[in-house]
Design an enzyme around this catalytic site. Sequence first.
Site, PDB file in Angstrom:
ATOM      1  N   LEU A  32      -4.102  -3.126   3.879  1.00  0.00           N
ATOM      2  CA  LEU A  32      -4.192  -4.249   2.950  1.00  0.00           C
ATOM      3  C   LEU A  32      -3.384  -5.447   3.423  1.00  0.00           C
ATOM      4  O   LEU A  32      -3.716  -6.585   3.095  1.00  0.00           O
ATOM      5  CB  LEU A  32      -3.720  -3.820   1.556  1.00  0.00           C
ATOM      6  CG  LEU A  32      -4.596  -2.780   0.852  1.00  0.00           C
ATOM      7  CD1 LEU A  32      -3.945  -2.345  -0.457  1.00  0.00           C
ATOM      8  CD2 LEU A  32      -5.989  -3.337   0.589  1.00  0.00           C
ATOM      9  N   GLY A  33      -2.289  -5.204   4.160  1.00  0.00           N
ATOM     10  CA  GLY A  33      -1.482  -6.323   4.637  1.00  0.00           C
ATOM     11  C   GLY A  33      -0.052  -5.894   4.906  1.00  0.00           C
ATOM     12  O   GLY A  33       0.246  -4.712   5.082  1.00  0.00           O
ATOM     13  N   GLY A  36       7.641  -8.438   3.216  1.00  0.00           N
ATOM     14  CA  GLY A  36       9.054  -8.347   3.525  1.00  0.00           C
ATOM     15  C   GLY A  36       9.542  -6.931   3.710  1.00  0.00           C
ATOM     16  O   GLY A  36      10.472  -6.674   4.470  1.00  0.00           O
ATOM     17  N   GLY A  38       7.428  -4.105   4.495  1.00  0.00           N
ATOM     18  CA  GLY A  38       6.715  -3.391   5.544  1.00  0.00           C
ATOM     19  C   GLY A  38       5.223  -3.583   5.412  1.00  0.00           C
ATOM     20  O   GLY A  38       4.760  -4.645   5.013  1.00  0.00           O
ATOM     21  N   VAL A  40       1.321  -2.469   3.964  1.00  0.00           N
ATOM     22  CA  VAL A  40       0.699  -1.997   2.741  1.00  0.00           C
ATOM     23  C   VAL A  40      -0.682  -1.439   3.087  1.00  0.00           C
ATOM     24  O   VAL A  40      -1.511  -2.131   3.686  1.00  0.00           O
ATOM     25  CB  VAL A  40       0.555  -3.123   1.699  1.00  0.00           C
ATOM     26  CG1 VAL A  40       0.044  -2.543   0.375  1.00  0.00           C
ATOM     27  CG2 VAL A  40       1.881  -3.832   1.486  1.00  0.00           C
ATOM     28  N   LYS A  54       2.919   1.152  -0.028  1.00  0.00           N
ATOM     29  CA  LYS A  54       3.781   0.253   0.748  1.00  0.00           C
ATOM     30  C   LYS A  54       4.822   1.084   1.478  1.00  0.00           C
ATOM     31  O   LYS A  54       5.517   1.911   0.876  1.00  0.00           O
ATOM     32  CB  LYS A  54       4.453  -0.758  -0.166  1.00  0.00           C
ATOM     33  CG  LYS A  54       5.485  -1.628   0.550  1.00  0.00           C
ATOM     34  CD  LYS A  54       5.744  -2.938  -0.172  1.00  0.00           C
ATOM     35  CE  LYS A  54       4.658  -3.940   0.118  1.00  0.00           C
ATOM     36  NZ  LYS A  54       5.018  -5.315  -0.303  1.00  0.00           N
ATOM     37  N   ASP A 148      10.993 -11.749  -5.530  1.00  0.00           N
ATOM     38  CA  ASP A 148      10.011 -12.386  -4.650  1.00  0.00           C
ATOM     39  C   ASP A 148       8.735 -12.687  -5.424  1.00  0.00           C
ATOM     40  O   ASP A 148       7.628 -12.436  -4.945  1.00  0.00           O
ATOM     41  CB  ASP A 148       9.723 -11.508  -3.436  1.00  0.00           C
ATOM     42  CG  ASP A 148       9.065 -12.296  -2.291  1.00  0.00           C
ATOM     43  OD1 ASP A 148       9.208 -13.534  -2.275  1.00  0.00           O
ATOM     44  OD2 ASP A 148       8.426 -11.679  -1.427  1.00  0.00           O
TER      45      ASP A 148
END
Length: 213
Positions: A32-33, A36, A38, A40, A54, A148
């Site tokens: 998924l991406g 900050g 790590g 996902v 994650k 965040d």
Amino acid sequence: MSDNLARVGVLVRPLAKNDPQQIGPFRIIGLLGGGGMGRVYLGRAADGRPVAVKTARSELADDRGFRARFAREVSAAQQVGGPFVAPVVDAAPHDDVPWMATACVPGVSLTDAVHDCGPLPEHAVRLLTAGLLHALTAVHAHGLVHRDLKPSNILLTAEGPRVIDFGIAHSAADTALTTTGTALGTPGFMAPEQLVMTGPKVTGAADVFALGG
């Protein structure tokens, strides 16, 4: 299943050779991406439910302080409920690579929505703000600070906005301050106290600052 998620707004990328095929009880089916903390991954539970898993970066995984903070954060995050947060479904802060899984919510990020469609109409902004305030109230009630909150961590779904990543930002940020002397966050959404090592304690007020941003 990944194709279905892609059609409703979840962008799934193929796994690379070094990506895991299994994390805890979840079969990993896509990327998924990253952020900050790590990477996902899109995972699939035994009953077919999609989850977002994650994993921690290596420098975080090697820090005992991070693991202890992460365990406390996960324990609190698992208690957070409400319609405007993506719930934590499982976690293993003491695995070789610490991880946390949340419900995978089909939707688009606020970042992508504004980029693709332009500014939201006024009534949509009011509804979005109300939902985010409810989400932060639920998070802060359990002693968590998101740290965040930004458009890419806000998903727009058919049932309203969802705040993601609320269970890990605090522990990861504290580790970054300790090991590198730099703040972990996103410029433009960080409260002043997040930018200095010797300033006042970061509280939920920082999330309210980010919401204003």
